[in-house]
Write an enzyme that holds these catalytic residues in place. Structure first.
Site, PDB file in Angstrom:
ATOM      1  N   PRO A  12      56.787 102.137  45.218  1.00 23.67           N
ATOM      2  CA  PRO A  12      58.170 102.513  44.945  1.00 23.67           C
ATOM      3  C   PRO A  12      59.176 101.358  44.954  1.00 23.67           C
ATOM      4  O   PRO A  12      60.323 101.551  44.567  1.00 23.67           O
ATOM      5  CB  PRO A  12      58.489 103.490  46.081  1.00 23.67           C
ATOM      6  CG  PRO A  12      57.559 103.118  47.186  1.00 23.67           C
ATOM      7  CD  PRO A  12      56.336 102.528  46.564  1.00 23.67           C
ATOM      8  N   ASP A  35      56.781  99.281  33.441  1.00 21.07           N
ATOM      9  CA  ASP A  35      57.894 100.230  33.334  1.00 21.07           C
ATOM     10  C   ASP A  35      59.157  99.694  34.004  1.00 21.07           C
ATOM     11  O   ASP A  35      59.102  98.773  34.814  1.00 21.07           O
ATOM     12  CB  ASP A  35      57.515 101.560  34.003  1.00 21.07           C
ATOM     13  CG  ASP A  35      56.674 102.430  33.095  1.00 21.07           C
ATOM     14  OD1 ASP A  35      56.533 102.089  31.911  1.00 21.07           O
ATOM     15  OD2 ASP A  35      56.165 103.454  33.576  1.00 21.07           O
ATOM     16  N   LYS A  57      60.391 102.452  30.237  1.00 20.61           N
ATOM     17  CA  LYS A  57      60.527 103.894  30.322  1.00 20.61           C
ATOM     18  C   LYS A  57      61.063 104.291  31.701  1.00 20.61           C
ATOM     19  O   LYS A  57      60.584 103.843  32.709  1.00 20.61           O
ATOM     20  CB  LYS A  57      59.151 104.517  30.101  1.00 20.61           C
ATOM     21  CG  LYS A  57      59.159 105.948  29.722  1.00 20.61           C
ATOM     22  CD  LYS A  57      57.887 106.292  28.973  1.00 20.61           C
ATOM     23  CE  LYS A  57      56.630 105.932  29.730  1.00 20.61           C
ATOM     24  NZ  LYS A  57      56.420 106.675  30.980  1.00 20.61           N
ATOM     25  N   GLY A  88      55.671 102.476  38.213  1.00 23.35           N
ATOM     26  CA  GLY A  88      56.270 102.683  39.526  1.00 23.35           C
ATOM     27  C   GLY A  88      55.507 103.748  40.307  1.00 23.35           C
ATOM     28  O   GLY A  88      54.966 104.685  39.724  1.00 23.35           O
ATOM     29  N   ALA A 119      56.591 107.424  45.357  1.00 25.50           N
ATOM     30  CA  ALA A 119      57.960 107.442  45.899  1.00 25.50           C
ATOM     31  C   ALA A 119      58.036 108.435  47.054  1.00 25.50           C
ATOM     32  O   ALA A 119      58.735 108.192  48.046  1.00 25.50           O
ATOM     33  CB  ALA A 119      58.952 107.817  44.802  1.00 25.50           C
ATOM     34  N   MET A 171      63.258 113.113  40.454  1.00 22.36           N
ATOM     35  CA  MET A 171      64.149 113.189  39.287  1.00 22.36           C
ATOM     36  C   MET A 171      65.047 114.424  39.362  1.00 22.36           C
ATOM     37  O   MET A 171      65.316 115.076  38.343  1.00 22.36           O
ATOM     38  CB  MET A 171      63.302 113.239  37.981  1.00 22.36           C
ATOM     39  CG  MET A 171      62.411 112.025  37.825  1.00 22.36           C
ATOM     40  SD  MET A 171      61.174 112.183  36.522  1.00 22.36           S
ATOM     41  CE  MET A 171      59.896 113.136  37.324  1.00 22.36           C
ATOM     42  N   GLY A 200      64.507 103.772  47.489  1.00 23.21           N
ATOM     43  CA  GLY A 200      63.717 103.774  48.717  1.00 23.21           C
ATOM     44  C   GLY A 200      62.775 102.585  48.822  1.00 23.21           C
ATOM     45  O   GLY A 200      62.257 102.091  47.826  1.00 23.21           O
TER      46      GLY A 200
HETATM   47  C1  LIG Z   1      59.073 109.019  36.365  1.00 22.83           C
HETATM   48  S1  LIG Z   1      59.103 109.325  38.097  1.00 22.83           S
HETATM   49  C2  LIG Z   1      57.820 108.216  38.611  1.00 22.83           C
HETATM   50  C3  LIG Z   1      57.201 108.594  39.922  1.00 22.83           C
HETATM   51  C4  LIG Z   1      56.127 107.634  40.389  1.00 22.83           C
HETATM   52  N1  LIG Z   1      54.978 107.663  39.519  1.00 22.83           N
HETATM   53  C5  LIG Z   1      55.688 107.895  41.829  1.00 22.83           C
HETATM   54  O1  LIG Z   1      54.500 108.128  42.082  1.00 22.83           O
HETATM   55  O2  LIG Z   1      56.530 107.817  42.701  1.00 22.83           O
HETATM   56  C6  LIG Z   1      60.570 108.483  38.586  1.00 22.83           C
HETATM   57  C7  LIG Z   1      61.210 109.132  39.806  1.00 22.83           C
HETATM   58  O3  LIG Z   1      60.528 108.751  40.997  1.00 22.83           O
HETATM   59  C8  LIG Z   1      61.449 108.683  42.064  1.00 22.83           C
HETATM   60  N2  LIG Z   1      61.503 107.293  42.544  1.00 22.83           N
HETATM   61  C9  LIG Z   1      60.796 106.250  42.079  1.00 22.83           C
HETATM   62  N3  LIG Z   1      61.045 105.141  42.786  1.00 22.83           N
HETATM   63  C10 LIG Z   1      61.937 105.496  43.741  1.00 22.83           C
HETATM   64  C11 LIG Z   1      62.590 104.791  44.788  1.00 22.83           C
HETATM   65  N4  LIG Z   1      62.368 103.507  45.007  1.00 22.83           N
HETATM   66  N5  LIG Z   1      63.460 105.485  45.568  1.00 22.83           N
HETATM   67  C12 LIG Z   1      63.679 106.792  45.367  1.00 22.83           C
HETATM   68  N6  LIG Z   1      63.095 107.508  44.410  1.00 22.83           N
HETATM   69  C13 LIG Z   1      62.231 106.871  43.593  1.00 22.83           C
HETATM   70  C14 LIG Z   1      62.796 109.122  41.510  1.00 22.83           C
HETATM   71  O4  LIG Z   1      62.914 110.518  41.672  1.00 22.83           O
HETATM   72  C15 LIG Z   1      62.647 108.745  40.065  1.00 22.83           C
HETATM   73  O5  LIG Z   1      63.547 109.431  39.229  1.00 22.83           O
END
Ligand SMILES: C[S@@+](CC[C@H](N)C(=O)[O-])C[C@H]1O[C@@H](n2cnc3c(N)ncnc32)[C@H](O)[C@@H]1O
Length: 256
Positions: A12, A35, A57, A88, A119, A171, A200
């Site tokens: 994350p 990404d 993306k 991510g 995340a 999201m 986070g």
């Molecule tokens: C397309 S999704 C990808 C999720 C990713 N594959 C995972 O396993 O965490 C993107 C969403 O993940 C969450 N997210 C990703 N990185 C984050 C972070 N550092 N802090 C908080 N939320 C995060 C948010 O809700 C963001 O809109």
């Protein structure tokens, strides 16, 4: 022989959460397709001379379409390149890793999946919120708060409004009002504790503790922006006593 595509989770944010497997691949690969949510400190770990392709993306803004990304992976692999597809979090949690792996399989390209810290796991740990707890939550459920093409959020609200299950909403900022309204109308208490964690596991992490009833007001008042993860459930009440990251009392973490 075509190259192999490694679909890799970058975690994350905190580069210290990268797996050793991911780190080694970033050192040895020919190309990386990454990404927008991959932390710049992780990108900095890619060996010099490696081809870098920004796929850009995010949840609803695309600089390459999914089809273009798929074909970029295919073209690189057919040029005998070993490719890291860097995403991510974890590639199989709201990361379209499954769609890309399916596409590669259909085109006869060898691939490997390298899991990452999601995340959900990263934000919960760095916010001091155990997602399960013997007295407070017997399970956890990961849910998307956003539908493709901004379609109406049609979730199984009745099954989600369960006080024994922690909900982790990805999201979900844009649909926070729907989430609040539907959960309450399906029986969840408005006083249920909620955490919204932005950026986070990074030095910019912000952790907002509120209630389900106050979720929308908190997002507006605190001007909360993506990326954010919403955690709903009784376990959030423990955040007050477990804020190790906010206290920053661990010198060893900085040294790693
Ligand atoms: C397309 S999704 C990808 C999720 C990713 N594959 C995972 O396993 O965490 C993107 C969403 O993940 C969450 N997210 C990703 N990185 C984050 C972070 N550092 N802090 C908080 N939320 C995060 C948010 O809700 C963001 O809109």
């Amino acid at each position: 022989m075509a190259g192999t595509v490694y679909i890799v989770g970058a975690g994350p944010g905190d580069p210290g959460l990268l797996t050793l497997r991911a780190y080694r691949l970033l050192q040895q690969t020919d190309a990386v397709v990454y990404d927008r949510l991959v932390n710049s400190e992780v990108i900095a770990l890619i060996a010099p001379g490696v081809i870098r392709v920004f796929a850009g993306k995010s949840c609803n803004r695309h600089s390459m379409t999914q089809e273009e990304i798929n074909h970029t992976l295919l073209a690189l692999a057919r040029k005998k390149k070993h490719v890291v597809r860097l995403k991510g979090g974890d590639p199989f949690i709201f990361g379209r890793g499954g769609e890309e792996a399916e596409f590669l399989a259909q085109h006869g390209i060898a691939f490997e999946i390298v899991p990452g810290i999601s995340a959900a796991a990263g934000c919960a740990a760095y916010a001091g919120i155990p997602l399960t707890h013997r007295q407070l939550a017997s399970g956890v459920r990961y849910v998307t708060g956003h539908r493709q093409n901004d379609d109406k959020l049609a979730l199984n609200w009745a099954s989600m409004a369960d006080a024994d299950t922690t909900l982790v909403i990805y999201m979900g900022l844009g649909n926070a009002d729907t989430i609040r309204r539907e959960l309450i109308s399906h029986g969840m208490d408005a006083s249920t504790p909620v955490a919204v964690i932005c950026e986070g596991t990074t030095p910019h992490q912000r952790r907002h503790i509120t209630t389900l009833g106050q979720l929308v007001q908190t997002i507006a008042r605190e001007r909360i922006e993506p990326p954010a993860t919403i955690i709903i459930g009784r376990v959030v009440a423990l955040a007050g006593t477990m804020d190790w990251f906010g206290m920053d009392t661990l010198p060893v973490r900085k040294a790693l």
